[in-house]
Scaffold this active site. Structure first.
Site, mmCIF file in Angstrom:
data_model
loop_
_atom_site.group_PDB
_atom_site.id
_atom_site.type_symbol
_atom_site.label_atom_id
_atom_site.label_comp_id
_atom_site.label_asym_id
_atom_site.label_seq_id
_atom_site.Cartn_x
_atom_site.Cartn_y
_atom_site.Cartn_z
ATOM 1 N N ASP A 42 41.370 35.227 47.788
ATOM 2 C CA ASP A 42 41.931 34.803 46.513
ATOM 3 C C ASP A 42 43.186 34.011 46.874
ATOM 4 O O ASP A 42 43.823 34.295 47.882
ATOM 5 C CB ASP A 42 42.275 36.064 45.721
ATOM 6 C CG ASP A 42 43.212 35.771 44.575
ATOM 7 O OD1 ASP A 42 42.831 34.933 43.753
ATOM 8 O OD2 ASP A 42 44.303 36.367 44.526
ATOM 9 N N ASP B 133 44.307 40.510 45.088
ATOM 10 C CA ASP B 133 45.362 41.412 44.645
ATOM 11 C C ASP B 133 45.453 41.583 43.149
ATOM 12 O O ASP B 133 45.992 42.555 42.674
ATOM 13 C CB ASP B 133 46.712 40.909 45.156
ATOM 14 C CG ASP B 133 47.205 39.760 44.324
ATOM 15 O OD1 ASP B 133 46.379 38.889 43.989
ATOM 16 O OD2 ASP B 133 48.392 39.736 43.978
ATOM 17 N N ASP C 232 40.887 40.130 40.186
ATOM 18 C CA ASP C 232 40.083 40.250 41.410
ATOM 19 C C ASP C 232 39.279 41.538 41.490
ATOM 20 O O ASP C 232 38.375 41.644 42.304
ATOM 21 C CB ASP C 232 40.991 40.200 42.652
ATOM 22 C CG ASP C 232 41.773 38.914 42.713
ATOM 23 O OD1 ASP C 232 41.287 37.918 42.164
ATOM 24 O OD2 ASP C 232 42.857 38.922 43.306
#
Ligand code: AMP
Length: 718
Positions: free
Chosen positions: A399, A603, A607
Site C-alpha cells: 500500500d 496499514d 487495507d
C-alpha cells in the site's frame, strides 16, 4: 499503541478458536517430548478466566520443565551407573555364570526407572488411541532385548544376553531427551525479554497515601505514580505531570515521546525525567504488553502445515518400521538360518535406529525458533502456518500511503482560481476537511492553522471514500478531492492551464486535489508525502533476494501519475493506481487467480480486507487497530526493513525444516538397511547393535538440532 492493545483484544476472539485447536493438537502429537496432553481447549473455559488460567498453566509448565530437567539429570546418572558395569561385565567376562545374574540385577532397575517415562507415555498413547509414537519404538526394542535376555538367562544355557543393549538404549534416549528439552527451553528469549519489561511493583495512591503494591494488583482507575527512571506499571492516561517517555521497547520509536496531562502511557515503557501520576486504563492481562506476550505465546504453540504432515507421517512410518523389523528377523531365521539371538538383535536394532526425532521435535523447534527470531526484532508472526506461507510468497503488494510513505503529507502548492486568493482557498478547503481523518485533510487543515487561517462554519459534511469530501457553506456545495471525479463536481472540468499544472505536479509524486464551490473551480492544492525511512533500501534488498523471485507491486488510491512517480523513486515497476478502497481486496484476489501467492503490506482501515484476502497480510504496527487484527504478521516497530527480515526468516526456517526431514530420512534409510542386515552378506558380522544404533541416533539428532539452532543465529550474519 493503545491501538495495538485494542487490536489484540479484538483479535483474540477471532483467532482464539483457530489457535486453540492447534494448542490441543500440539500436545497430542508431539511424540518425542514428555509433554502429555494437559492443555485443555480454552473454549471450554469460562469467559474472563482464560488469561488467568493460561498464565497459571505457563507458570506451572515452567516449574514442571525445571523439575523435569532435574529428574532427567538424576536418571542419566542412575542410567550410567547401572549401564557402565553391565557393558564392562558383558565384554570382559561374557562367559562367567555370575555375569548373567549381576547384569540382570543391574538391568532390571534400569529398565524400570529409566524405562518408566517411556512406558508411561506408550500406555498413555494407547489410551488416547494414538496408534504409534516414538515411544513405541523405544518400548518395543528395549522390552524385546530385556525379556529375551531374561528368558535366556533363566531357561537356557546361552550366554548371549542383551541387558547391555536394553539399558544403554534407555540411558542414551534419556540423555537425548534431556538435550532436546534443554534446547526447547532456551527458545523463549523474546518472551523472557518481553516479560522482563513488566515491573513487579508499583506505587498507587490509595486513601490519599502512596502505597506500594504488586503491579498485578493495580485496578482500573487507580492513580499510579511513576517517578523519573521508573517503569510505567500499566496502561493509562496522565493526570498530573509531564515527562519524556522511552517507548522504544514497544513502539520502536527511538526518540523519547514527550507526554503531558491527557496523554496515554504504555505499561512497560520508561519514564525518563518527570514525575507523573496516571490513571490506569488497562491492567493485568489487558495491557498492551500483556497482549503482546499473549500473542507470542499463542504463536509459539501453533503449528505449521508442514509439521502436521510430519506428525501424520509418524503414523505410517512406525508400522512400516515394525513390518521391516519383523520381516527381517523372520528372514534371518527362516531363510538366512541364523540363530534367534541374531534375529532379536536385528529386530531391536531396527526399532532403535528409526526413532523419528526430526519429525517429532525438530520441526516444532524450528517453527518456535523462527517465530522467536522474528519477535526479537519486533516482528510478530501470529502462527507457524504463516511462517511457512511466507516462504511460498512470490508477489508483494505494498500500500502506498502510510506504508511506503509516512502517511503525513504536507501542502506544497496552493493554486487559487476563479477570483479566489490563497487565503480564501485554504480557508474553504480546511473548513470542509476539518472533520475528515484522511491524511490529505490533515495536511490542508495543518497548513491553514500554520497560516492562522480561521475555519468557516460548514454543514452537511460528507466523506466519499476514495474521492474526497463534500460540505455545505451558505447553501453552497463545497467539494475537496480528486480532480478527476466529475460526478462529484457536477461535470466541471479543470481549465487547460491548470490541467497541465496538475500533470506536472503529479509527475513529481504530489497528490493534487481540486476545490469546487458548486461547479466553480476555486483552485488546486498539492500535497506531498515523504517516503518512509528504509523504503528504498527495503525494496532494493527484496530485489536482491533470490534473484528477484518477488514481483513487487505498489497499490494506491492515488492517480496513476502520482503513484508511478513514487514507484519510480523506489524502483517499483508495477503499479495499481486509482484503486478504490472497496476494490483493494478484489485486486489481491485477481492476482491470486493468476496463481500468485500474495503478501500484502498495509496499514490503513482501507487495507484490512486486502490484508485478510492476501495469503499473508503484513500490518504496520503504527497502523490502525483493524489493519493489525487483519494482519498475520505485525511489524510492531513499523520498520520497513523488517519486511525483508520476515521474508528471510520464513524462507530460512522452512529450508531448515526440509533439510532436517531430508537428513533424518536419509539417516533412517541407511541405518535401517544396515540394521536389517543388508550388509551382512559382505561383512559376515553384524555391524550395528542396539547400543551402536542408539549412539547413532544421538549423532543424527545432534545434527538435526544443530541445524535447527541455526535459525536462532539467523540474519545477524546476513
Ligand atoms: P485514498 O483511497 O484514501 O488514498 O484516496 C484516493 C484519492 O481520493 C486521493 O488521492 C485524493 O485524490 C482523494 N481523496 C480521498 N479523500 C480525500 C480527502 N479527505 N480530501 C481530499 N482528497 C481526498
Amino acid at each position: 499503541m493503545k491501538k495495538l492493545g485494542n487490536k489484540m483484544l479484538k483479535e483474540k476472539e477471532g483467532e482464539r478458536q483457530k489457535v486453540d485447536s492447534d494448542v490441543v493438537d500440539t500436545t497430542i502429537t508431539c511424540d518425542c517430548c514428555n509433554e502429555l496432553p494437559t492443555i485443555q481447549p480454552v473454549t471450554t473455559r469460562k469467559e474472563g478466566e482464560e488469561n488467568k488460567i493460561e498464565d497459571e498453566e505457563h507458570g506451572h509448565s515452567n516449574n514442571q520443565k525445571k523439575r523435569q530437567l532435574l529428574s532427567d539429570k538424576l536418571l542419566i546418572i542412575i542410567g550410567l551407573a547401572l549401564t557402565i558395569p553391565i557393558v564392562l561385565l558383558e565384554s570382559l567376562l561374557p562367559h562367567s555364570p555370575l555375569t548373567g545374574f549381576i547384569t540382570l540385577a543391574l538391568a532390571t532397575p534400569a529398565q524400570i526407572l529409566l524405562g518408566r517415562p517411556f512406558y508411561y507415555r506408550f500406555f498413555q498413547a494407547v489410551k488416547h488411541k494414538k496408534r504409534f509414537t516414538t515411544d513405541t519404538l523405544v518400548v518395543l526394542s528395549t522390552s524385546v532385548a530385556y525379556l529375551y535376555s531374561l528368558f535366556t538367562l533363566l531357561f537356557t544355557n546361552s550366554h548371549v544376553l542383551f541387558f547391555e543393549a536394553s539399558s544403554s538404549v534407555l540411558t542414551i534416549f534419556t540423555i537425548g531427551e534431556y538435550l532436546e528439552r534443554r534446547v526447547l527451553n532456551t527458545t523463549t528469549e523474546s518472551l523472557k525479554n518481553l516479560i522482563a519489561l513488566k515491573p513487579k511493583t508499583a506505587i498507587v495512591m490509595r486513601n490519599g497515601r502512596e502505597e506500594l503494591v504488586d503491579s498485578d494488583d493495580i485496578a482500573v482507575d487507580d492513580i499510579v505514580i511513576a517517578k523519573p527512571g521508573e517503569k510505567i506499571a500499566a496502561d493509562g492516561v496522565i493526570v498530573i505531570g509531564e515527562s519524556s517517555i522511552d517507548e522504544s521497547m514497544i513502539t520502536g520509536e527511538s526518540v523519547p515521546a514527550n507526554k503531558k496531562i491527557g496523554d496515554k502511557v504504555i505499561g512497560g515503557t520508561i519514564n525518563k525525567n518527570g514525575y507523573l501520576q496516571f490513571k490506569a486504563t488497562n491492567v493485568g492481562n489487558h495491557t498492551v504488553l500483556a497482549n503482546i506476550i499473549e500473542m507470542v505465546k499463542r504463536a509459539r504453540m501453533s503449528k505449521a502445515p508442514i509439521q502436521r504432515i510430519a506428525d501424520r507421517s509418524v503414523q505410517y512410518f512406525i508400522p512400516i518400521v515394525l513390518s521391516i523389523a519383523i520381516a527381517s528377523s523372520l528372514y534371518w531365521i527362516l531363510v538366512g538360518h541364523q540363530a534367534i539371538t541374531f534375529a532379536v538383535t536385528v529386530f531391536a536394532t531396527i526399532l532403535v535406529v528409526s526413532c523419528p526425532c526430526a519429525l517429532g521435535i525438530a520441526t516444532p523447534m524450528v517453527i518456535s525458533l523462527g517465530i522467536d527470531r522474528a519477535a526479537r526484532e519486533g516482528v510478530f508472526i501470529k502462527g507457524g502456518q504463516y511462517l511457512e506461507k511466507l516462504s511460498s510468497i512470490d508477489t508483494i503488494v505494498f500500500d502506498k500511503t502510510g506504508t511506503l510513505t509516512n502517511g503525513k503529507p504536507q501542502v506544497t502548492n496552493v493554486i487559487p482560481n476563479g477570483g479566489y486568493n490563497e487565503f480564501e482557498l485554504l480557508q474553504l478547503a480546511s473548513s470542509a476537511e476539518i472533520k475528515s481523518e484522511h491524511p490529505i485533510a490533515k495536511a490542508i487543515v495543518n497548513k491553514a492553522k500554520e497560516r492562522s487561517i480561521p475555519t468557516l462554519d460548514v454543514s452537511e459534511f460528507n466523506s466519499i471514500s476514495g474521492y474526497g469530501v463534500v460540505a455545505s457553506r451558505l447553501e453552497k456545495r463545497i467539494f475537496v478531492g480528486s480532480p478527476k471525479r466529475n460526478d462529484s463536481n457536477n461535470g466541471t472540468t479543470i481549465p487547460q492551464n491548470l490541467q497541465s499544472k496538475t500533470t506536472e505536479l503529479e509527475s513529481q509524486g504530489k497528490t493534487v486535489v481540486a476545490i469546487f464551490v458548486e461547479d466553480k473551480l476555486a483552485g488546486l492544492i498539492a500535497v506531498a508525502d515523504t517516503l518512509r525511512e528504509n523504503a528504498k533500501s527495503m525494496i532494493d534488498e527484496i530485489k536482491r533476494m533470490e534473484e528477484t523471485k518477488y514481483n513487487i507491486i505498489l497499490m494506491s488510491g492515488d492517480n496513476e501519475r502520482t503513484a508511478r512517480a513514487i514507484a519510480k523513486e523506489l524502483g517499483i515497476n508495477n503499479v495499481l493506481a486509482e484503486i478504490l478502497p472497496a476494490t483493494k481486496a478484489q485486486k489481491i484476489k485477481g492476482l491470486q487467480h493468476q496463481g500468485r501467492k500474495v503478501a500484502m503490506i498495509g496499514d490503513g482501515i482501507n487495507d484490512a480486507p486486502a490484508l485478510t484476502q492476501a495469503d499473508i497480510g503484513i500490518a504496520m504496527g503504527s497502523g490502525t487497530d483493524i489493519a493489525m487484527s487483519a494482519g498475520n504478521v505485525i511489524l510492531i516497530k513499523s520498520d520497513l526493513n523488517h519486511v525483508v527480515s520476515v521474508l528471510k526468516i520464513g524462507e530460512y526456517s522452512i529450508k531448515k525444516i526440509k533439510q532436517n526431514l531430508a537428513m533424518s530420512f536419509a539417516y533412517n534409510a541407511i541405518t535401517i538397511s544396515i540394521a536389517a542386515g543388508l550388509l551382512y552378506g559382505f561383512t559376515h558380522s553384524l555391524i550395528l547393535t542396539p547400543t551402536l544404533a542408539a549412539l547413532g541416533w544421538i549423532v543424527s539428532d545432534s545434527a538435526v538440532f544443530g541445524n535447527s539452532l541455526l535459525v536462532r543465529k539467523f540474519y545477524s550474519k546476513n
